[in-house]
Design a protein around this motif. Sequence first.
Motif, PDB file in Angstrom:
ATOM      1  N   ASP A  23       0.856  -1.188   0.000  1.00 47.80           N
ATOM      2  CA  ASP A  23       0.000   0.000   0.000  1.00 47.80           C
ATOM      3  C   ASP A  23       0.895   1.243   0.000  1.00 47.80           C
ATOM      4  OD1 ASP A  23      -1.722   2.120   0.647  1.00 47.80           O
ATOM      5  OD2 ASP A  23      -2.945   0.875   1.967  1.00 47.80           O
ATOM      6  N   SER A  24       0.673   2.164  -0.919  1.00 49.84           N
ATOM      7  CA  SER A  24       1.537   3.346  -1.018  1.00 49.84           C
ATOM      8  C   SER A  24       1.467   4.212   0.236  1.00 49.84           C
ATOM      9  CB  SER A  24       1.169   4.173  -2.248  1.00 49.84           C
ATOM     10  OG  SER A  24      -0.189   4.568  -2.213  1.00 49.84           O
ATOM     11  N   ALA A  25       0.389   4.088   1.022  1.00 44.37           N
ATOM     12  CA  ALA A  25       0.281   4.854   2.265  1.00 44.37           C
ATOM     13  C   ALA A  25       1.229   4.326   3.340  1.00 44.37           C
ATOM     14  CB  ALA A  25      -1.148   4.821   2.781  1.00 44.37           C
ATOM     15  N   ARG A  26       1.777   3.127   3.134  1.00 46.87           N
ATOM     16  CA  ARG A  26       2.697   2.521   4.096  1.00 46.87           C
ATOM     17  C   ARG A  26       4.096   2.403   3.508  1.00 46.87           C
ATOM     18  NH1 ARG A  26      -1.090  -2.526   6.183  1.00 46.87           N
ATOM     19  NH2 ARG A  26      -2.853  -1.285   6.935  1.00 46.87           N
ATOM     20  N   LEU A  27       4.423   3.333   2.626  1.00 51.66           N
ATOM     21  CA  LEU A  27       5.671   3.250   1.868  1.00 51.66           C
ATOM     22  C   LEU A  27       6.407   4.583   1.988  1.00 51.66           C
ATOM     23  CD1 LEU A  27       6.881   1.055  -0.018  1.00 51.66           C
ATOM     24  CD2 LEU A  27       5.740   2.194  -1.912  1.00 51.66           C
TER      25      LEU A  27
END
Length: 309
Positions: free
Chosen positions: A96-100
């Motif tokens: 998930d890009s929010a966790r990257l």
Amino acid sequence: MRALLVDHAESSGLRLGETEDPVPAPHEALIKVRATSLNFGEVKDAIAYAPNGTVPGWDAAGVVVRAAADGSGPAKGTPVVSVGANGAWAELRAVDSARLGTAPPDSDLGAISTIPVAAGSALRALHRIGPLLGKRILVTGATGGVGRYAVQLARLGGAYVLASTSDPATHGAGLRALGAHEVVTGPRELTLPVNGVVDVVGGPQLVESFEKLSADGTLIAVGHSARQPESFPLHAFNGDGGRHNRTIATFFLADCPGLAPDFTWLANQVAAGVLDPQISWRGGWDKAAEAVSALLERRLHGKAVLDIA
């Protein structure tokens, strides 16, 4: 792709094998994993309870090979650090890009891989306590991955840092080098109250730490390494006698908003040498069983890193 797979027939619970490549959702980037760091919780529980064939792993650092289709997150070729419920111990991972978070070019991705659970949890706990300048902050379980990052971050924030460890004779000098002003054997040793606690131990030590909180103090329960229940004595939650408005708080890192900027900031601090990841074991993923054994037997203090071939 190659990956470390859960296999309960193996003594370590793991084997190196082949599995299908992950298929990213529109909001996920595909990363080529270069390194992963191990956490006691995943080694103790995630492997034990996962079905055979599962690819475990929470923390991973690598390079984006396919950006998220919805346009979120970093571009292809960006070095990144990630967190997720599983999938880190593999050549490829969909995240998930929010966790990257992004990492500086030419960073040591092994060092960067230590960030998500350990440094991310420490940072969130200290944020929850509030402004740290001039406050007395106790960190329990200070020799672990979360604890070592919490000591450094609390000192960086201007706190007076008290680090708790069961063996100050062995670990005291190292914890002071990280920023601890005092090293103690436990909360009972404190003669003055503290404004905040980052508790990684749980059990009786959490109860004792809560008793040391000053008015308006906050204890953040981050971990439970003691694996013992908490039993509070009668009147423990009374607010008289300078105990007004004390708080116990918990959080679940994966549900926290804003992880991407947190991880990016932390990656920059590690890359610049401001934060020391405290890697105590590092090797190829073919040596995973050795690292798992050392963690379970409590022979490692700090972080264990697997380099992904």
